[in-house]
Design a protein around this motif. Structure first.
Motif, PDB file in Angstrom:
ATOM      1  N   PHE A  12       0.757  -1.241  -0.049  1.00 57.92           N
ATOM      2  CA  PHE A  12      -0.320   0.103  -0.088  1.00 57.92           C
ATOM      3  C   PHE A  12       0.802   1.377   0.071  1.00 57.92           C
ATOM      4  N   LEU A  13       1.913   1.242   0.797  1.00 61.39           N
ATOM      5  CA  LEU A  13       2.922   2.502   0.958  1.00 61.39           C
ATOM      6  C   LEU A  13       3.728   2.539  -0.391  1.00 61.39           C
ATOM      7  N   THR A  14       3.577   1.686  -1.140  1.00 63.93           N
ATOM      8  CA  THR A  14       4.748   1.586  -2.259  1.00 63.93           C
ATOM      9  C   THR A  14       3.747   2.221  -3.461  1.00 63.93           C
ATOM     10  N   LEU A  15       2.491   1.778  -3.356  1.00 60.34           N
ATOM     11  CA  LEU A  15       1.544   2.088  -4.452  1.00 60.34           C
ATOM     12  C   LEU A  15       1.032   3.322  -4.513  1.00 60.34           C
ATOM     13  N   LEU A  16       0.766   3.879  -3.129  1.00 61.86           N
ATOM     14  CA  LEU A  16       0.184   5.155  -2.957  1.00 61.86           C
ATOM     15  C   LEU A  16       0.862   6.496  -3.618  1.00 61.86           C
ATOM     16  N   PRO A  17       2.238   6.607  -3.332  1.00 62.85           N
ATOM     17  CA  PRO A  17       2.655   7.694  -4.468  1.00 62.85           C
ATOM     18  C   PRO A  17       2.389   7.491  -6.085  1.00 62.85           C
ATOM     19  N   ILE A  18       2.395   6.240  -6.318  1.00 64.26           N
ATOM     20  CA  ILE A  18       2.214   5.945  -7.636  1.00 64.26           C
ATOM     21  C   ILE A  18       0.981   6.371  -8.068  1.00 64.26           C
ATOM     22  N   PHE A  19       0.077   5.878  -7.390  1.00 63.57           N
ATOM     23  CA  PHE A  19      -1.493   6.281  -7.571  1.00 63.57           C
ATOM     24  C   PHE A  19      -1.560   7.835  -7.375  1.00 63.57           C
ATOM     25  N   LEU A  20      -1.092   8.408  -6.548  1.00 66.36           N
ATOM     26  CA  LEU A  20      -1.237  10.099  -6.423  1.00 66.36           C
ATOM     27  C   LEU A  20      -0.694  10.657  -7.718  1.00 66.36           C
ATOM     28  N   VAL A  21       0.596  10.203  -8.172  1.00 64.45           N
ATOM     29  CA  VAL A  21       0.969  10.854  -9.273  1.00 64.45           C
ATOM     30  C   VAL A  21       0.158  10.618 -10.843  1.00 64.45           C
ATOM     31  N   ASN A  22      -0.356   9.419 -10.796  1.00 64.68           N
ATOM     32  CA  ASN A  22      -0.808   8.996 -11.921  1.00 64.68           C
ATOM     33  C   ASN A  22      -2.342   9.656 -11.863  1.00 64.68           C
ATOM     34  N   ALA A  47      -0.789   7.985 -28.281  1.00 66.62           N
ATOM     35  CA  ALA A  47       0.151   7.547 -27.067  1.00 66.62           C
ATOM     36  C   ALA A  47      -0.769   7.987 -25.704  1.00 66.62           C
ATOM     37  N   ILE A  48      -1.357   9.017 -25.710  1.00 65.96           N
ATOM     38  CA  ILE A  48      -2.413   9.063 -24.576  1.00 65.96           C
ATOM     39  C   ILE A  48      -3.492   8.003 -24.165  1.00 65.96           C
ATOM     40  N   ASP A  49      -3.865   7.337 -25.232  1.00 62.95           N
ATOM     41  CA  ASP A  49      -4.789   6.345 -25.293  1.00 62.95           C
ATOM     42  C   ASP A  49      -4.178   5.151 -24.709  1.00 62.95           C
ATOM     43  N   PHE A  50      -2.846   4.765 -25.274  1.00 63.58           N
ATOM     44  CA  PHE A  50      -2.034   3.820 -24.790  1.00 63.58           C
ATOM     45  C   PHE A  50      -1.572   4.006 -23.351  1.00 63.58           C
ATOM     46  N   ALA A  51      -1.267   5.161 -22.976  1.00 67.46           N
ATOM     47  CA  ALA A  51      -0.885   5.436 -21.539  1.00 67.46           C
ATOM     48  C   ALA A  51      -1.865   5.092 -20.604  1.00 67.46           C
ATOM     49  N   TYR A  52      -3.106   5.507 -20.896  1.00 64.34           N
ATOM     50  CA  TYR A  52      -4.337   5.147 -20.287  1.00 64.34           C
ATOM     51  C   TYR A  52      -4.531   3.674 -19.820  1.00 64.34           C
ATOM     52  N   LYS A  53      -4.374   3.032 -21.109  1.00 65.71           N
ATOM     53  CA  LYS A  53      -4.792   1.536 -21.319  1.00 65.71           C
ATOM     54  C   LYS A  53      -3.757   0.695 -20.244  1.00 65.71           C
ATOM     55  N   MET A  54      -2.468   1.355 -20.212  1.00 70.37           N
ATOM     56  CA  MET A  54      -1.577   0.573 -19.553  1.00 70.37           C
ATOM     57  C   MET A  54      -1.291   0.974 -18.371  1.00 70.37           C
ATOM     58  N   LYS A  55      -1.870   1.756 -17.857  1.00 70.64           N
ATOM     59  CA  LYS A  55      -1.554   2.511 -16.515  1.00 70.64           C
ATOM     60  C   LYS A  55      -1.742   1.170 -15.443  1.00 70.64           C
ATOM     61  N   TRP A  56      -2.670   0.414 -15.619  1.00 69.32           N
ATOM     62  CA  TRP A  56      -2.827  -0.522 -14.440  1.00 69.32           C
ATOM     63  C   TRP A  56      -1.561  -1.512 -14.402  1.00 69.32           C
ATOM     64  N   LEU A  57      -0.973  -1.610 -15.527  1.00 72.74           N
ATOM     65  CA  LEU A  57       0.195  -2.460 -15.631  1.00 72.74           C
ATOM     66  C   LEU A  57       1.377  -1.893 -14.602  1.00 72.74           C
ATOM     67  N   ALA A  58       1.321  -0.956 -14.403  1.00 70.73           N
ATOM     68  CA  ALA A  58       2.534  -0.304 -13.174  1.00 70.73           C
ATOM     69  C   ALA A  58       2.152  -0.615 -11.947  1.00 70.73           C
TER      70      ALA A  58
END
Length: 107
Positions: A12-22, A47-58
């Motif tokens: 949770f503490l590792t994913l929180l900053p990633i979530f906040l930034v995204n 590129a924006i569509d691809f970034a939004y589709k692959m956001k969950w992968l991070a």
């Protein structure tokens, strides 16, 4: 604290900053401003569509990376303890490794 709870806290503490930034700090305008100088305007929407589709992968790869990193570090430490003829269960080493990961998650 049980290792399962500790692992969930580290994740949770590792994913929180990633979530906040995204989700909070970056928006589509930031992507467009960055991509205008990098690629032609016809490819920006793709590129924006691809970034939004692959956001969950991070998020998924971060969890897998944390698990693998913790397991590898715990295994190497356990191997060193085993080779020194000490009796220490893997459970204890796993718990110490997760506490160490918590330090990096809080940073």
């Amino acid at each position: 604290m049980k290792p399962t709870v500790l692992l969930l806290l580290v994740i949770f503490l590792t994913l929180l900053p990633i979530f906040l930034v995204n989700e909070v700090l970056l928006d589509e305008a930031d992507f467009i401003n960055f991509l205008v100088s990098e690629i032609p305007s016809s490819q920006i929407d793709q590129a924006i569509d691809f970034a939004y589709k692959m956001k969950w992968l991070a998020y998924f790869l971060t969890i897998i990376f944390l698990l693998l990193k913790s397991l590898i570090v715990s295994s190497i430490v356990w191997l060193g303890v085993f080779l020194s003829n000490k009796k220490q269960p893997f459970y204890g080493i796993w718990k110490v490794t997760l506490w160490a990961q918590l330090v990096f998650a809080i940073k």
